[in-house]
Write a protein that holds these residues in place. Structure first.
Motif, PDB file in Angstrom:
ATOM      1  N   GLN A 171      39.774  52.509  10.875  1.00  0.00           N
ATOM      2  CA  GLN A 171      38.856  52.968  11.675  1.00  0.00           C
ATOM      3  C   GLN A 171      38.375  52.365  12.882  1.00  0.00           C
ATOM      4  N   HIS A 172      38.120  51.169  12.757  1.00  0.00           N
ATOM      5  CA  HIS A 172      37.716  49.984  13.909  1.00  0.00           C
ATOM      6  C   HIS A 172      38.905  50.028  14.919  1.00  0.00           C
ATOM      7  N   LEU A 173      40.125  50.220  14.301  1.00  0.00           N
ATOM      8  CA  LEU A 173      41.392  49.917  15.100  1.00  0.00           C
ATOM      9  C   LEU A 173      41.493  51.148  15.988  1.00  0.00           C
ATOM     10  N   GLN A 174      41.271  52.464  15.364  1.00  0.00           N
ATOM     11  CA  GLN A 174      41.185  53.571  16.022  1.00  0.00           C
ATOM     12  C   GLN A 174      40.165  53.682  17.165  1.00  0.00           C
ATOM     13  N   LEU A 175      39.126  53.173  17.048  1.00  0.00           N
ATOM     14  CA  LEU A 175      38.260  53.061  18.189  1.00  0.00           C
ATOM     15  C   LEU A 175      38.647  52.362  19.386  1.00  0.00           C
ATOM     16  N   PHE A 176      39.261  50.971  18.936  1.00  0.00           N
ATOM     17  CA  PHE A 176      39.671  50.060  19.938  1.00  0.00           C
ATOM     18  C   PHE A 176      40.888  50.720  20.789  1.00  0.00           C
ATOM     19  N   ALA A 177      41.661  51.683  20.063  1.00  0.00           N
ATOM     20  CA  ALA A 177      42.789  52.269  20.759  1.00  0.00           C
ATOM     21  C   ALA A 177      42.105  53.164  21.802  1.00  0.00           C
ATOM     22  N   GLN A 178      41.136  53.856  21.200  1.00  0.00           N
ATOM     23  CA  GLN A 178      40.358  54.796  22.244  1.00  0.00           C
ATOM     24  C   GLN A 178      39.743  53.979  23.731  1.00  0.00           C
ATOM     25  N   GLU A 179      39.613  52.905  23.168  1.00  0.00           N
ATOM     26  CA  GLU A 179      38.836  51.999  24.343  1.00  0.00           C
ATOM     27  C   GLU A 179      39.944  51.339  25.123  1.00  0.00           C
ATOM     28  N   ASP A 180      41.256  51.412  24.745  1.00  0.00           N
ATOM     29  CA  ASP A 180      42.256  50.679  25.128  1.00  0.00           C
ATOM     30  C   ASP A 180      41.935  49.203  25.152  1.00  0.00           C
ATOM     31  N   ILE A 181      41.661  48.714  24.172  1.00  0.00           N
ATOM     32  CA  ILE A 181      41.520  47.387  23.835  1.00  0.00           C
ATOM     33  C   ILE A 181      42.617  46.948  22.877  1.00  0.00           C
ATOM     34  N   LYS A 182      43.488  46.112  23.517  1.00  0.00           N
ATOM     35  CA  LYS A 182      44.674  45.527  22.709  1.00  0.00           C
ATOM     36  C   LYS A 182      44.597  44.259  22.107  1.00  0.00           C
ATOM     37  N   GLN A 227      32.604  63.135  16.980  1.00  0.00           N
ATOM     38  CA  GLN A 227      31.334  62.165  16.600  1.00  0.00           C
ATOM     39  C   GLN A 227      31.544  60.816  17.434  1.00  0.00           C
ATOM     40  N   TRP A 228      32.442  60.675  17.921  1.00  0.00           N
ATOM     41  CA  TRP A 228      32.775  59.226  18.192  1.00  0.00           C
ATOM     42  C   TRP A 228      31.593  59.028  19.628  1.00  0.00           C
ATOM     43  N   GLU A 229      31.300  59.937  20.115  1.00  0.00           N
ATOM     44  CA  GLU A 229      30.229  59.838  21.261  1.00  0.00           C
ATOM     45  C   GLU A 229      28.897  59.426  20.972  1.00  0.00           C
ATOM     46  N   GLU A 230      28.725  59.675  19.562  1.00  0.00           N
ATOM     47  CA  GLU A 230      27.356  59.483  19.154  1.00  0.00           C
ATOM     48  C   GLU A 230      27.045  57.940  18.857  1.00  0.00           C
ATOM     49  N   LEU A 234      28.678  51.456  20.132  1.00  0.00           N
ATOM     50  CA  LEU A 234      29.792  51.456  20.997  1.00  0.00           C
ATOM     51  C   LEU A 234      29.452  51.660  22.484  1.00  0.00           C
ATOM     52  N   LEU A 235      28.489  52.691  22.751  1.00  0.00           N
ATOM     53  CA  LEU A 235      28.119  53.009  23.898  1.00  0.00           C
ATOM     54  C   LEU A 235      27.547  51.714  24.656  1.00  0.00           C
ATOM     55  N   ALA A 236      26.759  51.142  23.774  1.00  0.00           N
ATOM     56  CA  ALA A 236      25.999  49.693  24.451  1.00  0.00           C
ATOM     57  C   ALA A 236      27.262  48.774  24.801  1.00  0.00           C
ATOM     58  N   SER A 237      28.094  48.673  23.941  1.00  0.00           N
ATOM     59  CA  SER A 237      29.104  47.552  23.985  1.00  0.00           C
ATOM     60  C   SER A 237      29.991  47.768  25.356  1.00  0.00           C
ATOM     61  N   ARG A 238      29.966  49.241  25.849  1.00  0.00           N
ATOM     62  CA  ARG A 238      30.771  49.395  27.047  1.00  0.00           C
ATOM     63  C   ARG A 238      29.867  49.049  28.309  1.00  0.00           C
ATOM     64  N   GLN A 239      28.510  48.813  28.378  1.00  0.00           N
ATOM     65  CA  GLN A 239      27.629  48.582  29.296  1.00  0.00           C
ATOM     66  C   GLN A 239      27.672  46.875  29.485  1.00  0.00           C
ATOM     67  N   VAL A 240      28.126  46.135  28.301  1.00  0.00           N
ATOM     68  CA  VAL A 240      27.785  44.733  28.549  1.00  0.00           C
ATOM     69  C   VAL A 240      28.996  43.898  28.390  1.00  0.00           C
ATOM     70  N   ASP A 241      28.951  42.609  28.676  1.00  0.00           N
ATOM     71  CA  ASP A 241      30.118  41.880  28.559  1.00  0.00           C
ATOM     72  C   ASP A 241      30.359  41.297  27.276  1.00  0.00           C
ATOM     73  N   ARG A 242      29.182  41.134  26.376  1.00  0.00           N
ATOM     74  CA  ARG A 242      29.331  40.511  24.950  1.00  0.00           C
ATOM     75  C   ARG A 242      28.007  41.271  24.069  1.00  0.00           C
ATOM     76  N   LEU A 243      28.714  41.764  22.935  1.00  0.00           N
ATOM     77  CA  LEU A 243      27.870  42.388  22.014  1.00  0.00           C
ATOM     78  C   LEU A 243      28.052  41.681  20.770  1.00  0.00           C
TER      79      LEU A 243
END
Lengths: 441, 368
Positions: A380-391, A105-108, A112-121
């Motif tokens: 849940q947020h932390l899991q997402l950030f881990a997926q995105e490799d945000i430390k 479901q994460w891809e939905e 999050l998708l938007a955040s990947r395309q921009v510098d700041r959200l």
């Protein structure tokens, strides 16, 4: 803050998926007209498409939204402003559609998708009646190498002046050649960007010159905001303590009568003269892309006299904050939150809501609502950030209000540790937490 | 869709301006900073208070008089001041502190597109009133801590209406002598209003220090400010005045709010003038002694300082002035930070009684 020459356009429309082509077309054309490269314009358009679709999906019938495109000279900002009325804010958690058990479901997740395309959200309330979702994408600039200036003439004789574009570029190259990257912000590597940042009015620069008008050093600072001014430097390409002091004093003279309560500096070399103008707030640990970590000290000085303030503190943090306020000589009336069986509105809510501000490899969470699920939501947020490799994950807690303090147990449970106080950075002081994954409580 | 209207109602020059937030009352400050006593060395107040005759007025004020409006234009006080300065009462305008008369003058002469000129490092209220009224404030850097006459003349254009000179300057204590002031006024040649703020006039003992009021006949475009807040110790009652050419004052009066000066302030100011000589002498003696004391101790502490005219001194610290403020507050000593005056890392100290000066020196020794 943008200057008067800022180009902008706005559109008001029904939040309906059939209008998506209008929104994407406007974004792409505006981005190109504002001087963004095609590749970047398409990424911004994609982010806008995700956000609009997401909002349309969550909206009620015939709800109106306004869209604002702003040319910030070195970036483009798209703002969606929509009414809060009857809106389920929970939808604005990045994790709102996610089940921790179902990674598919994460891809939905549009946000999050938007955040990947921009510098700041960023998501934040406006006037208690509206919400603003802001997407910013920086324009692309060529990277510069270092160039150590060959200074001639008497190195003790200098004057300070507002620079032109070429001197700013020279200044950047001088910093790159003379300083470790740790002591300057990433935009120094993009001198053209700094030129645009200064001409946008959002940043200021003052350089020191010798009699031959060679750049000997300089300082950069952000336009005064209601909260805090950030300065970078002073940088010196020759040993001249007087010049260093004068550059810093020049900056302080410019911002001293502003409405900003303080000046933040995260680029000071340990032991430099500039330390004498600042106070050490504390440090954060910065995870670098190559896997190394480095402690980053935040220096600060107030611009006016501290009038004292009241802060709301969860009992789990009373000792820490009492000691920090004592160390920083900050006069605070520390009020401890006490649970006495009363019905607490924030906790009665089932769902907490956090906004996220993304910067490259970094995210800052801010609470919009407290709720019984705060600990799970954070997890849940932390899991997402881990997926995105945000430390580099931070959480800002406003001590000027009562309700955010009740989130402290959830934060500690999720390995967020308090690291520094930013005086008057919110409704009151902001307590910054940093997530430290490897540490145990 | 709900449109945020407040933002649209506010002029841009107000949006960019933040309200000045004064410090909290002493009991609150003591509680916050955990001190049992507080020496206020931040506002350049007179530690001796008002002259005895003015104190007597305060003690015997008849409470029912509080129900009666004051003289709307401070009638008797203007008569007294006119007699004292050899002017006509219509050449005097009394206000609720000098800050109010600054506002009167700016409102009377400026309109959209106009500008005022003053120094960058001086009393901030000229600049603030101009900006939040929508006018440009042109700030000319001090030259060697003194108002730069040439620099100010260079900044004048067709929209310059008022030039503000603080003489002696707060916070540097430097001043223009009579010759320099006259030379400047000659150069202006009546084209702009020149305000000379003499809030600290009575503290100056130098022979060549000019009495601006004595120059009014020669320069009709000159307006002089005086206050009862400093030497006369009536800061808590808010009363100050301006003097100028009759025609100029008549214009300023059009922008003036009447009844803004209360009865008690008017009465106390009247009596303060009657009883001023000994009060001024005692205050000046105290200043001389305590400035000497500070000079000795600041030298011993190796702290750079600026001691000139006025009842204040500036000291440069090897640390943030705002941090020093907080540390000194914890020791019951309240100073003025100077970053807001564009003197980062300086503090301004009001000269006060010896006990307070000792507390300050002890405090500095501890925090450095």
């Amino acid at each position: 803050m943008s200057n008067d020459n800022t180009r902008k356009l706005s559109l008001e429309l029904t939040l309906h998926s059939t209008l998506l082509p209008v929104v994407t077309s406007l974004t792409e054309k505006a981005s190109l007209a504002f001087g963004m490269e095609k590749r970047d314009a398409l990424r911004l358009t994609l982010a806008v498409e995700e956000v609009f679709s997401y909002l349309a999906q969550k909206s009620r019938h015939n709800e109106m939204i306004s869209l604002h495109c702003l040319d910030g000279r070195y970036y483009i900002e798209i703002k969606f402003i929509f009414p809060l009325k009857d809106l389920n804010l929970r939808a604005f958690n990045l994790t709102s559609t996610v089940s921790p058990e179902d990674e598919a479901q994460w891809e939905e997740m549009g946000l999050l998708l938007a955040s990947r395309q921009v510098d700041r959200l960023q998501l934040f309330p406006v006037n208690n009646r509206n919400m603003c979702l802001s997407l910013s994408k920086d324009k692309s600039y060529p990277k510069a190498g270092g160039e150590r200036p060959v200074l001639q003439e008497d190195l003790q004789d200098f004057f300070i002046s507002v620079p032109g574009a070429e001197d700013i570029k020279q200044f950047c190259r001088g910093i790159i050649a003379n300083y470790e990257s740790y002591f300057y912000p990433p935009f120094i590597l993009l001198p053209g960007k700094l030129v645009d940042m200064v001409s946008s009015g959002e940043y200021h620069a003052a350089l020191a010159y010798n009699k031959k008008k060679q750049v000997m050093g300089g300082i950069i600072w952000s336009e005064q905001q209601e909260k805090t001014v950030e300065c970078f430097g002073p940088y010196a390409f020759t040993v001249n303590p007087e010049m260093t002091a004068k550059l810093l004093e020049h900056c302080l003279e410019q911002v001293g009568r502003s409405r900003a309560p303080g000046l933040l500096n995260r680029c000071i070399r340990p032991g430099s003269l500039a330390e004498g103008y600042f106070e050490k707030l504390g440090a954060t640990v910065f995870h670098q892309p190559e896997g190394r970590t480095r402690e980053k000290t935040a220096f600060y000085r107030q611009l006016g006299e501290d009038l004292g303030d009241r802060v709301w503190v969860h009992p789990m943090l009373t000792e820490f904050l009492t000691e920090e306020y004592r160390r920083l000589y900050l006069p605070r009336d520390i009020r401890e939150l006490k649970e006495m069986g009363e019905q607490n509105h924030a906790h009665d809510l089932a769902h907490s809501v956090f906004s996220c501000e993304f910067a490259p490899k970094e995210v800052t969470l801010r609470p919009l609502l407290g709720g019984a699920d705060a600990a799970l939501n954070l997890e849940q947020h932390l899991q997402l950030f881990a997926q995105e490799d945000i430390k580099n994950i931070f959480f800002e807690l406003d001590l000027g209000e009562e309700w955010p303090g009740r989130l402290v147990p959830a934060l500690l449970e999720n390995k967020f540790y308090p690291c520094l106080i930013l005086p008057y950075a919110g409704k009151g002081d902001i307590l910054l937490f940093q997530h430290r994954a490897g540490e145990k409580r | 869709m709900i449109v945020p209207t407040l933002n649209e109602l506010v002029p841009s020059y107000i949006k960019g301006f933040d309200a000045y937030i004064p410090s909290k009352p002493d009991p609150e400050l003591k509680k916050l900073f955990g001190c049992t006593r507080l020496y206020r060395l931040n506002n350049n107040e007179n530690p001796l208070g008002p002259p005895p005759a003015a104190q007597e007025v305060l003690c015997r004020f008849h409470p029912p008089l509080a129900a009666v409006y004051p003289s709307g234009d401070s009638y008797y006080l203007r008569e007294k001041l006119a007699e004292m300065h050899g002017l006509h009462p219509e050449q005097i305008l009394v206000g609720n502190g000098a800050n109010e008369v600054i506002t009167f003058v700016i409102k009377a002469f400026c309109e959209a597109g106009d500008n005022i000129i003053t120094a960058d490092k001086t009393f901030a209220v000229y600049e603030w009133v101009a900006i939040f009224s929508g006018y440009e404030a042109r700030l000319v850097p001090l030259k060697d801590l003194v108002f730069d006459d040439e620099g100010m003349l260079e900044r004048i254009d067709g929209r310059t209406k008022i030039i503000f000179i603080c003489n002696p300057n707060n916070p540097t204590g430097t001043y223009w002598n009579r010759e320099k002031l006259c030379r400047f006024l000659d150069s202006i040649d009546g084209k702009q209003i020149v305000v000379v703020d003499e809030a600290y006039f009575e503290f100056v003992e130098k022979e060549d220090f000019p009495d601006g009021i004595s120059l009014l006949d020669r320069y009709p475009n000159l307006v002089v400010f005086r206050t009862f807040s400093k030497m006369y110790g009536l800061a808590g009652l808010r009363i100050g005045y301006l003097a100028g050419n009759k025609d100029v004052v008549e214009i300023i009066r059009r922008a003036c709010v009447v009844y803004s000066v209360n009865t008690l302030a008017q009465e106390a100011a009247l009596r303060a003038l009657d009883d001023r000589e000994d009060h001024i002498r005692r205050t000046r003696n105290l200043l001389r002694e305590e400035k000497d004391y500070l000079r000795r101790h600041l030298t011993a502490l190796k702290l750079p300082f600026v001691i000139n005219e006025g009842n204040f001194v500036m000291v440069k610290l090897p640390m943030s002035d705002t941090l020093a403020y907080r540390k000194l507050m914890g020791r019951g000593v309240m100073v003025r930070t100077m970053t807001g005056f564009r003197f980062p890392n300086y503090i301004r100290i009001t000269i006060a009684r010896h006990e307070a000066m000792e507390a300050l020196v002890d405090g500095l020794k501890t925090i450095l």
